[in-house]
Design an enzyme around this catalytic site. Sequence first.
Site, PDB file in Angstrom:
ATOM      1  N   GLY A   1      40.133  55.639   8.810  1.00 43.35           N
ATOM      2  CA  GLY A   1      40.988  54.619   8.192  1.00 43.35           C
ATOM      3  C   GLY A   1      40.947  54.737   6.669  1.00 43.35           C
ATOM      4  N   GLN A   2      41.833  53.982   6.006  1.00 43.45           N
ATOM      5  CA  GLN A   2      41.876  54.071   4.533  1.00 43.45           C
ATOM      6  C   GLN A   2      40.523  53.688   3.917  1.00 43.45           C
ATOM      7  OE1 GLN A   2      44.609  51.241   2.729  1.00 43.45           O
ATOM      8  NE2 GLN A   2      43.642  49.483   3.716  1.00 43.45           N
TER       9      GLN A   2
ATOM     10  N   LEU B   1      32.343  53.061  19.461  1.00 48.43           N
ATOM     11  CA  LEU B   1      31.702  51.748  19.292  1.00 48.43           C
ATOM     12  C   LEU B   1      31.446  51.033  20.619  1.00 48.43           C
ATOM     13  CD1 LEU B   1      33.520  50.371  16.123  1.00 48.43           C
ATOM     14  CD2 LEU B   1      31.068  50.796  16.366  1.00 48.43           C
TER      15      LEU B   1
ATOM     16  N   LEU C   1      33.023  49.994   9.776  1.00 45.87           N
ATOM     17  CA  LEU C   1      34.438  49.751   9.461  1.00 45.87           C
ATOM     18  C   LEU C   1      35.324  49.973  10.686  1.00 45.87           C
ATOM     19  CD1 LEU C   1      34.633  51.736   6.070  1.00 45.87           C
ATOM     20  CD2 LEU C   1      33.626  49.499   6.516  1.00 45.87           C
TER      21      LEU C   1
ATOM     22  N   SER D   1      42.463  47.528  14.442  1.00 42.13           N
ATOM     23  CA  SER D   1      42.676  46.652  13.284  1.00 42.13           C
ATOM     24  C   SER D   1      44.090  46.117  13.149  1.00 42.13           C
ATOM     25  CB  SER D   1      42.301  47.409  12.008  1.00 42.13           C
ATOM     26  OG  SER D   1      43.160  48.526  11.855  1.00 42.13           O
TER      27      SER D   1
ATOM     28  N   SER E   1      36.911  39.928   8.139  1.00 44.65           N
ATOM     29  CA  SER E   1      38.317  39.899   7.731  1.00 44.65           C
ATOM     30  C   SER E   1      38.807  38.492   7.420  1.00 44.65           C
ATOM     31  CB  SER E   1      39.141  40.475   8.878  1.00 44.65           C
ATOM     32  OG  SER E   1      40.496  40.118   8.748  1.00 44.65           O
TER      33      SER E   1
ATOM     34  N   GLU F   1      41.480  37.453   8.276  1.00 44.26           N
ATOM     35  CA  GLU F   1      42.195  37.014   9.482  1.00 44.26           C
ATOM     36  C   GLU F   1      41.366  35.958  10.233  1.00 44.26           C
ATOM     37  OE1 GLU F   1      45.297  37.936  10.092  1.00 44.26           O
ATOM     38  OE2 GLU F   1      45.543  37.228  12.142  1.00 44.26           O
TER      39      GLU F   1
ATOM     40  N   TYR G   1      42.516  39.551  17.658  1.00 44.36           N
ATOM     41  CA  TYR G   1      41.816  40.328  16.632  1.00 44.36           C
ATOM     42  C   TYR G   1      40.926  39.409  15.787  1.00 44.36           C
ATOM     43  CZ  TYR G   1      41.128  42.732  12.168  1.00 44.36           C
ATOM     44  OH  TYR G   1      40.569  43.259  11.028  1.00 44.36           O
TER      45      TYR G   1
ATOM     46  N   HIS H   1      43.933  44.551   2.139  1.00 46.90           N
ATOM     47  CA  HIS H   1      43.824  45.566   1.086  1.00 46.90           C
ATOM     48  C   HIS H   1      44.586  46.795   1.534  1.00 46.90           C
ATOM     49  CE1 HIS H   1      40.304  45.392   3.661  1.00 46.90           C
ATOM     50  NE2 HIS H   1      40.184  46.706   3.542  1.00 46.90           N
TER      51      HIS H   1
ATOM     52  N   ARG I   1      47.225  53.602   3.730  1.00 48.51           N
ATOM     53  CA  ARG I   1      47.369  52.550   4.743  1.00 48.51           C
ATOM     54  C   ARG I   1      48.224  53.077   5.909  1.00 48.51           C
ATOM     55  NH1 ARG I   1      45.283  47.966   6.959  1.00 48.51           N
ATOM     56  NH2 ARG I   1      46.014  46.083   5.929  1.00 48.51           N
TER      57      ARG I   1
HETATM   58  O1  F7E Z   1      50.865  41.838   8.360  1.00 43.01           O
HETATM   59  C1  F7E Z   1      54.024  39.987   8.432  1.00 43.01           C
HETATM   60  C2  F7E Z   1      53.015  39.703   9.536  1.00 43.01           C
HETATM   61  O2  F7E Z   1      50.199  43.792   9.768  1.00 43.01           O
HETATM   62  C3  F7E Z   1      50.913  41.047   7.205  1.00 43.01           C
HETATM   63  C4  F7E Z   1      44.855  44.136   8.768  1.00 43.01           C
HETATM   64  O3  F7E Z   1      44.258  45.060   7.884  1.00 43.01           O
HETATM   65  O4  F7E Z   1      44.810  42.444   7.085  1.00 43.01           O
HETATM   66  C5  F7E Z   1      45.674  43.113   7.987  1.00 43.01           C
HETATM   67  O5  F7E Z   1      46.253  42.217   8.911  1.00 43.01           O
HETATM   68  C6  F7E Z   1      51.946  39.953   7.381  1.00 43.01           C
HETATM   69  C7  F7E Z   1      51.846  39.185   8.715  1.00 43.01           C
HETATM   70  O6  F7E Z   1      48.534  42.749   8.146  1.00 43.01           O
HETATM   71  C8  F7E Z   1      56.205  42.633   9.566  1.00 43.01           C
HETATM   72  O7  F7E Z   1      53.548  38.761  10.476  1.00 43.01           O
HETATM   73  C9  F7E Z   1      56.420  40.675   8.689  1.00 43.01           C
HETATM   74  O8  F7E Z   1      52.028  37.813   8.432  1.00 43.01           O
HETATM   75  O9  F7E Z   1      50.370  44.088   7.270  1.00 43.01           O
HETATM   76  P1  F7E Z   1      50.021  43.222   8.411  1.00 43.01           P
HETATM   77  P2  F7E Z   1      47.659  41.527   8.714  1.00 43.01           P
HETATM   78  O10 F7E Z   1      48.134  41.085  10.042  1.00 43.01           O
HETATM   79  O11 F7E Z   1      47.581  40.496   7.639  1.00 43.01           O
HETATM   80  C10 F7E Z   1      43.704  41.748   7.681  1.00 43.01           C
HETATM   81  C11 F7E Z   1      42.864  41.212   6.558  1.00 43.01           C
HETATM   82  C12 F7E Z   1      42.954  42.566   8.657  1.00 43.01           C
HETATM   83  O12 F7E Z   1      41.763  42.424   8.814  1.00 43.01           O
HETATM   84  C13 F7E Z   1      43.757  43.431   9.568  1.00 43.01           C
HETATM   85  O13 F7E Z   1      42.969  44.424  10.180  1.00 43.01           O
HETATM   86  O14 F7E Z   1      53.226  40.576   7.407  1.00 43.01           O
HETATM   87  N1  F7E Z   1      55.088  40.904   8.814  1.00 43.01           N
HETATM   88  N2  F7E Z   1      57.112  41.709   9.137  1.00 43.01           N
HETATM   89  C14 F7E Z   1      54.926  42.117   9.358  1.00 43.01           C
HETATM   90  N3  F7E Z   1      53.808  42.808   9.664  1.00 43.01           N
HETATM   91  C15 F7E Z   1      53.942  44.047  10.200  1.00 43.01           C
HETATM   92  N4  F7E Z   1      52.848  44.765  10.496  1.00 43.01           N
HETATM   93  N5  F7E Z   1      55.197  44.588  10.437  1.00 43.01           N
HETATM   94  C16 F7E Z   1      56.359  43.922  10.148  1.00 43.01           C
HETATM   95  O15 F7E Z   1      57.461  44.429  10.367  1.00 43.01           O
END
Ligand code: F7E
Length: 329
Positions: free
Chosen positions: A11-12, A57, A78, A82, A127, A129, A151, A181, A186
């Site tokens: 991963g990154q 793991l 890590l 994810s 996280s 999250e 998650y 991050h 990524r």
């Molecule tokens: O989504 C919205 C989506 O998938 C961010 C992981 O590294 O950070 C990451 O989790 C936001 C969400 O990251 C799309 O609904 C809209 O609100 O880039 P994401 P994440 O879910 O925040 C945390 C800290 C971690 O620990 C995780 O492992 O963006 N969103 N439209 C979208 N998200 C995605 N993926 N794709 C879309 O088209």
Amino acid sequence: MKRALITGITGQDGMYLSELLLAKGYEVYGLIRGQNNPKFEMIEREIPGVRLLTGDLTDLSSLLRALTASQPHEVYNLGAISFVAYSWENAHTTTDVTGKGVLNMLEAVRLHRNADGSDIRFYQASSSEMFGKVQEVPQRETTLLWPRSPYGVAKVFGHYMTINYRESYGMHASSGVLFNHESPRRGPEFVTRKISMAVARISLGLQDDLQLGNLDAKRDWGFAGDYVEAMWLMLQQDQADDYVISTGEMHSIREFLDIAFKRVGIDDWAPLVSQNPAFFRPAEVESLVGDSTKAHETLGWKPKVGFTELVEMMVDHDLAREQRRASRG
Ligand code: F7E
């Protein structure tokens, strides 16, 4: 010479952390999963100094073997499934890897003895999250956890297990509660990279439009290269502890789109971006923003790359990548 074992090396964060530790003179071992994993060659090519060990793991004995082979002073856990959206479709696998995988690694560290008698310090990648439906703004180490995805629930388990092993066995086990991050490394499934890749391709006429989910989600986005430094700093402290790692700034996906499209000379992205219900989540984390005062004061850690610089770095990287591909034909 110090030795480190990193799970999630492909991963990154695994890649940036390997580079950081190699530059500090560490011997770096990376755990890699599966038979004939195509990422094996990618890591050997991009980070030639890393020694790869196979393991999983979910398989405690493979972790014990990896510890015997690497004899590490520091273990950085890590590895995880994810991608939050995927965790609803595969809740059991996510629980096994992202949650119980932490317990396996902690247990392996507890059972293993380095031949030279040295202790192992442990880092858990927790996280933001875990804050999910936020109970306090900004979120800090003491904020009540309210995860909103399988998650997030699995990460909460890993976080509390890490604290429990510290309290039960006196283990030097720290948990970094890292907010989002990003980087040019990524994965393309995450929203930032999905946008930077699409913006590059749209500007070169290789793609017509971009479909996203909830554009109103807000995140505290930092640069992964800055965040791995915080991981290392945590393991250099006399006392293990938990730290929120964030920039303290919150931005929406719309703002990310503004900067990304502006970088390629497009001021109005509205006709190019649509919302597709397929990318909405069963339960959304609407907004996250962290308070890293403890990390500033105790670790002396501060992020260096700001939001605009981060977005531009990602778009520039993907533009150059697409241009290289095009020139190769
Ligand atoms: O989504 C919205 C989506 O998938 C961010 C992981 O590294 O950070 C990451 O989790 C936001 C969400 O990251 C799309 O609904 C809209 O609100 O880039 P994401 P994440 O879910 O925040 C945390 C800290 C971690 O620990 C995780 O492992 O963006 N969103 N439209 C979208 N998200 C995605 N993926 N794709 C879309 O088209």
